[in-house]
Design an enzyme around this catalytic site. Sequence first.
Site, mmCIF file in Angstrom:
data_model
loop_
_atom_site.group_PDB
_atom_site.id
_atom_site.type_symbol
_atom_site.label_atom_id
_atom_site.label_comp_id
_atom_site.label_asym_id
_atom_site.label_seq_id
_atom_site.Cartn_x
_atom_site.Cartn_y
_atom_site.Cartn_z
ATOM 1 N N ARG A 13 -0.816 -2.525 -18.612
ATOM 2 C CA ARG A 13 -1.919 -1.881 -18.527
ATOM 3 C C ARG A 13 -2.132 -0.846 -17.614
ATOM 4 O O ARG A 13 -1.996 -1.143 -16.589
ATOM 5 C CB ARG A 13 -3.196 -3.055 -18.393
ATOM 6 C CG ARG A 13 -4.567 -2.844 -18.740
ATOM 7 C CD ARG A 13 -5.035 -4.155 -18.721
ATOM 8 N NE ARG A 13 -4.511 -4.659 -20.236
ATOM 9 C CZ ARG A 13 -5.320 -4.023 -21.224
ATOM 10 N NH1 ARG A 13 -6.219 -3.074 -21.649
ATOM 11 N NH2 ARG A 13 -4.841 -4.600 -22.589
ATOM 12 N N LYS A 32 -0.734 0.292 -25.239
ATOM 13 C CA LYS A 32 -0.911 0.383 -26.585
ATOM 14 C C LYS A 32 0.511 0.288 -27.408
ATOM 15 O O LYS A 32 1.148 -0.532 -27.285
ATOM 16 C CB LYS A 32 -2.047 1.377 -27.129
ATOM 17 C CG LYS A 32 -3.393 1.212 -26.003
ATOM 18 C CD LYS A 32 -4.274 2.231 -26.495
ATOM 19 C CE LYS A 32 -5.786 1.991 -25.718
ATOM 20 N NZ LYS A 32 -6.724 2.825 -25.628
ATOM 21 N N GLU A 34 -0.519 4.776 -0.615
ATOM 22 C CA GLU A 34 -1.389 6.010 -0.925
ATOM 23 C C GLU A 34 -0.582 7.279 -0.657
ATOM 24 O O GLU A 34 0.312 7.369 0.245
ATOM 25 C CB GLU A 34 -2.567 6.089 -0.169
ATOM 26 C CG GLU A 34 -3.488 5.188 -0.326
ATOM 27 C CD GLU A 34 -4.864 5.229 0.889
ATOM 28 O OE1 GLU A 34 -5.830 4.534 0.427
ATOM 29 O OE2 GLU A 34 -4.623 5.746 1.652
ATOM 30 N N TYR A 41 0.976 -1.052 0.030
ATOM 31 C CA TYR A 41 -0.123 0.109 -0.088
ATOM 32 C C TYR A 41 0.682 1.079 0.226
ATOM 33 O O TYR A 41 1.977 1.372 0.865
ATOM 34 C CB TYR A 41 -0.974 -0.032 1.341
ATOM 35 C CG TYR A 41 -2.146 0.053 0.911
ATOM 36 C CD1 TYR A 41 -2.603 1.078 0.052
ATOM 37 C CD2 TYR A 41 -3.334 -1.029 1.102
ATOM 38 C CE1 TYR A 41 -4.287 1.100 -0.519
ATOM 39 C CE2 TYR A 41 -4.650 -0.975 0.961
ATOM 40 C CZ TYR A 41 -5.150 0.030 -0.044
ATOM 41 O OH TYR A 41 -6.353 0.053 -0.509
ATOM 42 N N THR A 50 -2.475 6.102 -22.364
ATOM 43 C CA THR A 50 -2.389 4.617 -21.715
ATOM 44 C C THR A 50 -0.667 4.381 -21.995
ATOM 45 O O THR A 50 -0.330 4.914 -22.691
ATOM 46 C CB THR A 50 -3.306 3.733 -22.433
ATOM 47 O OG1 THR A 50 -3.017 3.523 -23.839
ATOM 48 C CG2 THR A 50 -4.668 4.015 -22.600
ATOM 49 N N ASP A 83 -5.333 13.553 -26.081
ATOM 50 C CA ASP A 83 -5.124 12.104 -25.361
ATOM 51 C C ASP A 83 -4.394 11.259 -26.407
ATOM 52 O O ASP A 83 -5.014 10.913 -27.622
ATOM 53 C CB ASP A 83 -6.526 11.714 -25.308
ATOM 54 C CG ASP A 83 -6.768 10.183 -25.029
ATOM 55 O OD1 ASP A 83 -5.641 9.507 -24.752
ATOM 56 O OD2 ASP A 83 -7.768 9.679 -24.365
HETATM 57 C C1 LIG Z 1 -7.831 3.324 -25.001
HETATM 58 C C2 LIG Z 1 -8.007 4.734 -24.968
HETATM 59 C C3 LIG Z 1 -8.385 5.266 -23.733
HETATM 60 C C4 LIG Z 1 -8.804 4.462 -22.386
HETATM 61 O O1 LIG Z 1 -8.082 3.494 -22.028
HETATM 62 P P1 LIG Z 1 -8.493 2.592 -20.763
HETATM 63 O O2 LIG Z 1 -6.835 2.320 -20.139
HETATM 64 O O3 LIG Z 1 -9.043 1.496 -21.514
HETATM 65 O O4 LIG Z 1 -9.266 3.327 -19.866
HETATM 66 C C5 LIG Z 1 -8.732 6.600 -23.744
HETATM 67 N N1 LIG Z 1 -8.177 7.376 -24.716
HETATM 68 C C6 LIG Z 1 -8.066 6.874 -25.919
HETATM 69 C C7 LIG Z 1 -8.081 7.781 -27.124
HETATM 70 C C8 LIG Z 1 -8.047 5.449 -25.932
HETATM 71 O O5 LIG Z 1 -7.854 4.978 -27.270
#
Ligand SMILES: *Cc1c(COP(=O)(O)O)cnc(C)c1O
Length: 413
Positions: free
Chosen positions: A231, A225, A52, A50, A222, A196
């Site tokens: 993740r 990807k 926090e 933990y 993220t 994003d």
């Molecule tokens: C995949 C994605 C997310 C969110 O990712 P999670 O980890 O599944 O919440 C946010 N924004 C864009 C543009 C994405 O492609």
Amino acid sequence: MKIKQTDPEVSGWIEKEEERLAFTLELIASENVVSEAVLEATGSVLTNKYAEGYPGKRYYGGCKFVDEIERLAVERAKELFKVDYANVQPHSGTQANMAVLLSILKIGDRIMGMSLDSGGHLSHGASVSFSGCLFENHPYTVNRKTELLDYDEIARQVKQVKPGMIICGASSYPRVIDFAAFRKIADSVNAYLMADIAHIAGLVVVGLHPSPVGFAHFITSTTHKTLRGPRGGLILAGKEHGHLLNRMIFPGIQGGPLMHVIAAKAVAFKEAQRPEFRDYQVQVVKNSRCLAEGLEKRGFRLVTGGTDNHLLLVDLSHQNITGAEAEKLLESTGISTNKNMIPFDPLDAIRTSGLRLGTPAITSRGMKEGQMETIAGLISDAIIFRADPAKISDVKKRVKNLCRKFPLNSRKL
Ligand SMILES: *Cc1c(COP(=O)(O)O)cnc(C)c1O
């Protein structure tokens, strides 16, 4: 492995999943294959801890080593993206977006995100997401004819709506996003700009897609990807917003950080600094273009007519098959894809007219242009000859053979 004795049920399903991955052509654009080092960090004892708070300011004892790990992750993220603030605690990309929106805006404020069918993400203001429930979203779309972002049109809309925040970045947009143009638009109404880069972070790191740094006030991503980490989520910004963002992640919307995942993020950020990572991203984009050409040659229409990045969007409306049907059909042959709406899709999100394909995972397996040509043929054969069981079983065999030639090997990454 211990789990085999203590929990044969779960362990059995993990083994099944390993086998599925080994014999599947993974074309889901948001998935990838992590290195053994990233897997090890994710499966480490750090899951017991933990922590926090933030390094040096925790609400629990015993944090001296995890503090070092989080500091490394933050420093590496800052170096990698060339920013002066990073928060590596978001559990996911959605959490990262939530923290930015909630710390900068008031509930009910106007936002403008890309519509889902144009390629935007749920967390950019969709009505079924917190972002659309808590904020008043006025989505922008791509141009109906070109299927590209139309910056003049977005600028016109922004002047009418006067949002507090503009969100750019996408989940299924195959072209370059002009962050400088978005910033100019945001400045015209004094709005904040959030970029994003969840999908394209790996390309941004190596310069294959322009970076939003210097244009966006907030950058979210993220880590799993194209960036090829565990993740999770990530926030980047200028130092001046650091205090607010930190407080919104914890205690605002999250509790204890996932220290095992943060360690894995640190490992992935280090991997992303290696020259091999650049070679990998270059191949991802080459493969994507090659797959696009292979499909176009076989009569498929691609949204925007091609791709500049790691993904492509196939418009199946001329093949007389929905995205949902194609996804299912291809899965039966060992090709993993996902149905996706195309811009102004006449079908709903359950059926869809499109199929999204991406090359990050198969490129991690070592596949190159030659294999892309083969895969284009496999997809085309499966869809065109879907009523012929002999043809379908032939595609299955060819998929398996290709997978055998390119074994999934995390140790090599
Ligand atoms: C995949 C994605 C997310 C969110 O990712 P999670 O980890 O599944 O919440 C946010 N924004 C864009 C543009 C994405 O492609």
